[in-house]
Design an enzyme around this catalytic site. Structure first.
Site, PDB file in Angstrom:
ATOM      1  N   LYS A   1       0.799  -1.228   0.000  1.00  0.00           N
ATOM      2  CA  LYS A   1       0.000   0.000   0.000  1.00  0.00           C
ATOM      3  C   LYS A   1       0.833   1.280   0.000  1.00  0.00           C
ATOM      4  O   LYS A   1       0.378   2.300  -0.516  1.00  0.00           O
ATOM      5  CB  LYS A   1      -0.982  -0.022   1.178  1.00  0.00           C
TER       6      LYS A   1
ATOM      7  N   GLU B   1      -1.106   7.155   8.696  1.00  0.00           N
ATOM      8  CA  GLU B   1      -1.663   8.316   7.986  1.00  0.00           C
ATOM      9  C   GLU B   1      -2.372   9.210   8.987  1.00  0.00           C
ATOM     10  O   GLU B   1      -2.828   8.750  10.037  1.00  0.00           O
ATOM     11  CB  GLU B   1      -2.725   7.876   6.959  1.00  0.00           C
TER      12      GLU B   1
ATOM     13  N   HIS C   1     -15.290  -2.099   9.278  1.00  0.00           N
ATOM     14  CA  HIS C   1     -14.686  -2.057   7.952  1.00  0.00           C
ATOM     15  C   HIS C   1     -15.327  -3.028   6.983  1.00  0.00           C
ATOM     16  O   HIS C   1     -14.722  -3.462   6.011  1.00  0.00           O
ATOM     17  CB  HIS C   1     -13.173  -2.219   8.033  1.00  0.00           C
TER      18      HIS C   1
ATOM     19  N   ARG D   1      -9.210  -5.790  -8.242  1.00  0.00           N
ATOM     20  CA  ARG D   1     -10.153  -6.909  -8.401  1.00  0.00           C
ATOM     21  C   ARG D   1     -11.526  -6.349  -8.731  1.00  0.00           C
ATOM     22  O   ARG D   1     -11.744  -5.149  -8.662  1.00  0.00           O
ATOM     23  CB  ARG D   1     -10.247  -7.678  -7.070  1.00  0.00           C
TER      24      ARG D   1
HETATM   25  C1  MV4 Z   1      -9.116   6.154   6.298  1.00  0.00           C
HETATM   26  C2  MV4 Z   1     -10.139   6.931   6.879  1.00  0.00           C
HETATM   27  C3  MV4 Z   1      -9.791   8.179   7.374  1.00  0.00           C
HETATM   28  N1  MV4 Z   1      -8.512   8.614   7.284  1.00  0.00           N
HETATM   29  N2  MV4 Z   1      -7.866   6.636   6.226  1.00  0.00           N
HETATM   30  C4  MV4 Z   1     -11.592   2.081   5.745  1.00  0.00           C
HETATM   31  C5  MV4 Z   1     -11.287   0.929   4.834  1.00  0.00           C
HETATM   32  C6  MV4 Z   1     -10.369   1.453   3.859  1.00  0.00           C
HETATM   33  N3  MV4 Z   1     -10.036   0.855   2.688  1.00  0.00           N
HETATM   34  C7  MV4 Z   1      -9.984   2.778   4.207  1.00  0.00           C
HETATM   35  N4  MV4 Z   1     -10.793   3.163   5.306  1.00  0.00           N
HETATM   36  C8  MV4 Z   1     -10.636   4.410   5.838  1.00  0.00           C
HETATM   37  N5  MV4 Z   1      -9.379   4.931   5.776  1.00  0.00           N
HETATM   38  C9  MV4 Z   1      -7.577   7.848   6.703  1.00  0.00           C
HETATM   39  N6  MV4 Z   1      -6.321   8.305   6.614  1.00  0.00           N
HETATM   40  C10 MV4 Z   1     -11.445   6.415   6.914  1.00  0.00           C
HETATM   41  C11 MV4 Z   1     -11.696   5.149   6.395  1.00  0.00           C
HETATM   42  C12 MV4 Z   1     -13.081   4.707   6.403  1.00  0.00           C
HETATM   43  C13 MV4 Z   1     -13.791   4.468   7.616  1.00  0.00           C
HETATM   44  C14 MV4 Z   1     -13.206   4.575   8.872  1.00  0.00           C
HETATM   45  C15 MV4 Z   1     -13.931   4.351  10.039  1.00  0.00           C
HETATM   46  C16 MV4 Z   1     -15.274   3.994   9.971  1.00  0.00           C
HETATM   47  C17 MV4 Z   1     -15.890   3.872   8.751  1.00  0.00           C
HETATM   48  C18 MV4 Z   1     -15.170   4.111   7.569  1.00  0.00           C
HETATM   49  C19 MV4 Z   1     -15.809   3.990   6.319  1.00  0.00           C
HETATM   50  C20 MV4 Z   1     -15.102   4.189   5.179  1.00  0.00           C
HETATM   51  C21 MV4 Z   1     -13.746   4.565   5.219  1.00  0.00           C
END
Ligand code: MV4
Length: 492
Positions: free
Chosen positions: A116, A200, A235, A291
């Protein structure tokens, strides 16, 4: 075009791929573990091959068994679906070495995007804005702590070999940093065999928006619109929709352009998704999923493009049958994931045998499902059972059709996410499209008063029945370990 496709997956996505193969006149080979002997995907394919015992490591993740099954049945291509080996570069290479076409991106692109921080460096070089944070994975907890401290809380720790939130830890209090670094590293080592992390700045409140793109072997890349996937718990996505309610035309074009640049920079071929966060009208790259995704049907609904037959055509070397200017997105589509999880117990996986099933139909409604009466829901795998997709001329019509579809739906025998979906589809913020990544934690579970009375009644009946069953078996005579009361259950 190839003649016979082995589908290296199970459940609803295996069925989705079988359907695409049929539409193209291709023969299909299903694979199954001992837990899936009676599964629908096994019955729907032309042939089926046993892989091994129930655990994924001995069945759906068993590269040697999969390649052997393809060889024995004379398959000439392998579709990996999502999850399992779908983003595994070594599996793609093993397929190629056995003379099989892997229906997915080149191993090289998968490897680069799978690490990543390499994907973040690639984005930076391609001029795509990324979330602030590390561009290099770290294995040293002390160095991680120093970097997290420099960024300043809130930060998020992510597994460098991960993705999709596995091994992810949000740190709001610096005092918790050490403990969370340790647990994230442990989870990353267990899940990916690699403990390295990156960190991050944690951005919130944000919308989680992803862009679908497709690329052919001739170097053409086209993006097909975005999906808002902010409604997640642990998630795991619960609801996805397109177009994103908070995405204006200017930012949509910028997101599409960024996705195309990422695809080109990584040498991508086939269908992929670029994930972004949108914060105050600015967007930040998160990762590329190399994917097909669970939520691809909402994009299919508004574009009229069959993404799975397109994947197969691309893998066979055919050029994209359209250019960017041909893409017309019509109306609005939304997907609700019906999973065997108990929404009243923090979405923990639920076990059971499916009794009665009624799945919805009618104008603007599509169902991609692995359900049948008598299905014993295996606990070894992802709990997704079925996806309901509603399409309408506009968002209001899509939501209305989804409400109608959910009312028709009955899945007896196991707790499912349906009560959450019914709640959200009636909830004012969701109806207004005013939601972000905090939506589920801010709104669920609701006070019992906000639940439909039949949901409270169903929870009460379920609690009484489960108490009766327990009372008749091994519960202590003093009732000390009896479950919560029906009302407490309903309130949870
Ligand atoms: C984050 C974020 C906020 N800040 N990264 C969740 C799964 C994924 N692929 C990336 N995700 C996130 N990354 C940073 N730097 C917020 C999410 C996020 C999330 C986090 C907490 C609760 C629900 C969420 C829904 C979508 C994305």
């Amino acid at each position: 075009m190839f003649k016979k496709v082995l589908i290296a997956n199970r459940g609803e996505i295996a069925i989705r791929v079988i359907r695409a193969c049929r539409d193209l006149g291709l023969a299909t080979v299903a694979v199954y573990s001992d837990a899936d002997r009676a599964a629908l995907h096994v019955r729907l394919a032309d042939e089926a091959v046993r892989l091994g015992p129930a655990p994924s490591s001995e069945s759906y993740l068993n590269v040697a068994a999969l390649v052997d099954a393809a060889r024995r049945t004379g398959a000439d291509a392998v579709h990996p679906g999502y999850g399992f080996l779908s983003e595994n570069a070594a599996f793609a290479e093993a397929c190629a070495a056995a003379g099989l076409v892997f229906v997915g991106p080149p191993a090289r692109a998968m490897r680069e995007l799978g690490e990543k921080t390499a994907a973040r460096r690639l984005a930076r070089e391609a001029g795509v804005p990324t979330t602030p944070g590390l561009m290099q994975a770290l294995e040293d907890p002390l160095e991680l702590r120093r970097q997290a401290h420099d960024l300043g809380v809130p930060v998020v720790l992510k597994a460098a070999a991960g993705g999709g939130g596995k091994g992810m830890r949000i740190v709001r209090d610096e005092a918790q940093l050490d403990v969370l670094i340790r647990s994230a590293m442990g989870e990353a080592r267990g899940a990916f065999g690699d403990a390295s992390l990156y960190v991050e700045k944690y951005l919130e409140p944000a919308r989680h928006v992803e862009v679908q793109f497709v690329a052919d072997t001739q170097g053409r890349v086209v993006w097909l619109g975005e999906r808002d996937c902010s409604v997640q718990r642990r998630h795991q996505k619960l609801i996805e929709e397109t177009p994103g309610p908070g995405v204006d035309e200017r930012i949509r074009e910028q997101l599409g352009d960024a996705a195309v640049r990422l695809a080109r920079a990584s040498g991508y071929v086939n269908a992929g998704t670029a994930e972004f966060l949108i914060v105050n009208g600015a967007f930040y790259f998160l990762e590329v999923n190399a994917r097909l995704q669970v939520e691809h049907p909402v994009t299919e609904a508004v574009t009229g493009i069959d993404l799975v037959t397109l994947q197969l055509r691309i893998a066979a070397g055919e050029p994209l049958p359209f250019v960017q200017g041909d893409i017309v997105r019509r109306g609005h589509a939304i997907e609700c994931r019906i999973s065997a999880e108990d929404p009243y117990r923090d979405f923990i996986p639920a076990a059971g045998t499916i009794g009665f099933v009624r799945e919805p139909a009618g104008p603007g409604v599509r169902v991609d499902s692995s359900l049948y009466p008598g299905l014993r829901v295996p606990t070894e795998y992802d709990p997704l059972l079925s996806k309901v997709i509603a399409h309408g001329r506009d968002r209001a019509e899509a939501l209305s059709r989804m409400r109608r579809a959910l009312r028709e739906t009955v899945v007896a025998g196991v707790r499912t996410t349906i009560p959450f979906h019914q709640f959200a589809l009636e909830e004012p913020d969701f109806i207004a499209g005013a939601y972000d990544t905090d939506y589920v934690s801010a709104h669920w579970p609701p006070a019992a008063a906000a639940l439909p009375p039949e949901t409270v009644a169903a929870a009460a009946i379920a609690a009484v029945m489960s108490r009766r069953r327990h009372a008749a078996s091994a519960e202590p005579a003093d009732g000390s370990s009896w479950r919560r009361s029906a009302r407490e259950d309903a309130l949870r």
